[in-house]
Design a protein around this motif. Structure first.
Motif, short mmCIF file in Angstrom:
data_model
loop_
_atom_site.label_atom_id
_atom_site.label_comp_id
_atom_site.label_asym_id
_atom_site.label_seq_id
_atom_site.Cartn_x
_atom_site.Cartn_y
_atom_site.Cartn_z
N ASN A 191 -64.49 20.67 30.95
CA ASN A 191 -65.30 19.48 30.69
C ASN A 191 -65.90 19.53 29.29
OD1 ASN A 191 -66.44 17.05 31.30
ND2 ASN A 191 -67.75 17.80 32.92
N ASN A 192 -66.41 20.69 28.89
CA ASN A 192 -67.00 20.84 27.56
C ASN A 192 -65.97 20.72 26.45
OD1 ASN A 192 -69.68 21.01 28.36
ND2 ASN A 192 -69.55 23.22 28.68
N VAL A 193 -64.77 21.23 26.67
CA VAL A 193 -63.71 21.10 25.66
C VAL A 193 -63.33 19.63 25.50
CG1 VAL A 193 -61.29 21.67 25.14
CG2 VAL A 193 -62.84 23.45 25.95
N ILE A 194 -63.25 18.89 26.61
CA ILE A 194 -62.96 17.46 26.54
C ILE A 194 -64.08 16.74 25.79
CG2 ILE A 194 -62.72 15.32 27.88
CD1 ILE A 194 -61.29 17.06 30.04
N ARG A 195 -65.32 17.08 26.09
CA ARG A 195 -66.46 16.46 25.38
C ARG A 195 -66.41 16.74 23.90
NH1 ARG A 195 -70.89 18.17 29.78
NH2 ARG A 195 -70.63 16.42 31.19
N LEU A 196 -66.08 17.97 23.54
CA LEU A 196 -65.97 18.32 22.13
C LEU A 196 -64.85 17.51 21.47
CD1 LEU A 196 -66.72 19.94 19.65
CD2 LEU A 196 -65.34 21.85 20.54
N GLY A 197 -63.75 17.36 22.17
CA GLY A 197 -62.65 16.53 21.65
C GLY A 197 -63.11 15.10 21.40
N GLU A 198 -63.88 14.56 22.33
CA GLU A 198 -64.41 13.20 22.15
C GLU A 198 -65.35 13.13 20.96
OE1 GLU A 198 -64.17 9.88 23.74
OE2 GLU A 198 -62.29 10.98 23.88
N ALA A 199 -66.20 14.12 20.80
CA ALA A 199 -67.13 14.14 19.66
C ALA A 199 -66.35 14.18 18.35
CB ALA A 199 -68.08 15.32 19.78
N THR A 212 -56.84 21.91 38.11
CA THR A 212 -56.35 20.59 37.73
C THR A 212 -57.36 19.47 37.95
OG1 THR A 212 -55.34 20.28 39.91
CG2 THR A 212 -53.95 21.24 38.17
N THR A 213 -58.58 19.82 38.29
CA THR A 213 -59.60 18.81 38.59
C THR A 213 -59.77 17.80 37.46
OG1 THR A 213 -60.77 20.42 39.92
CG2 THR A 213 -62.02 18.49 39.25
N PHE A 214 -59.71 18.27 36.23
CA PHE A 214 -59.96 17.40 35.08
C PHE A 214 -58.71 17.09 34.27
CE2 PHE A 214 -64.10 19.39 35.89
CZ PHE A 214 -64.86 18.24 36.07
N LEU A 215 -57.54 17.41 34.80
CA LEU A 215 -56.31 17.18 34.05
C LEU A 215 -56.13 15.70 33.71
CD1 LEU A 215 -53.80 18.38 32.77
CD2 LEU A 215 -52.66 18.21 35.01
#
Length: 111
Positions: A19-27, A52-55
Motif C-alpha cells: 500500500n505504501n509503495v503504491i502511495r509513493l508511486g501516486e505521489a 495479491t490483495t492489492f494487485l
C-alpha cells in the motif's frame, strides 16, 4: 497458534508495504515524476506475488500513470488486468471505477 499469528502479521506487514509503495508511486506521479512512479507501481506488482490483495490497485494505478504519459494501449492492458481481479472480488464500486478508466482511455486514445 503462534505460527498463524506470525503469518497474519507478515501478511499485514506485506499489505502495508504494498500500500505504501503504491502511495509513493501516486505521489511521484502527481509530482510529474512518471518514470519513477512506474518503477514504484512495478515494485508493488512484484510485492504482490505473495499477497495479491492489492494487485488490482497496483495495476489500476500503473494504468492511470501510463494514460497520463499518452500510452493508451498499455494503459488499457493494465486496466483490463485490474478488471479481471475486480470482477472476481465482486466489488461493484471497484468494477465501476475500472470501467470508467477503460471508457475514458478509449475516448482519449482512439483505441
Amino acid at each position: 497458534m503462534a505460527i498463524e499469528s506470525l503469518q497474519i502479521a507478515i501478511t499485514l506487514g506485506e499489505s502495508k508495504q504494498i500500500n505504501n509503495v503504491i502511495r509513493l508511486g501516486e505521489a511521484l506521479k502527481y509530482d510529474g515524476q512518471h518514470e519513477q512512479a512506474l518503477n514504484k507501481f512495478d515494485e508493488a506488482i512484484e510485492l504482490c506475488v505473495n499477497n495479491t490483495t492489492f494487485l488490482d490497485f497496483a495495476f489500476q494505478h500503473k494504468g492511470k500513470c501510463l494514460l497520463e504519459l499518452g500510452q493508451t494501449s498499455l494503459a488499457v492492458d493494465y486496466f483490463r488486468k485490474a478488471m479481471q481481479i475486480r470482477l472476481i472480488k465482486g466489488d461493484q464500486s471497484l468494477i465501476d471505477s475500472t470501467q470508467k478508466a477503460i471508457d475514458f482511455t478509449y475516448l482519449q486514445g482512439g483505441i
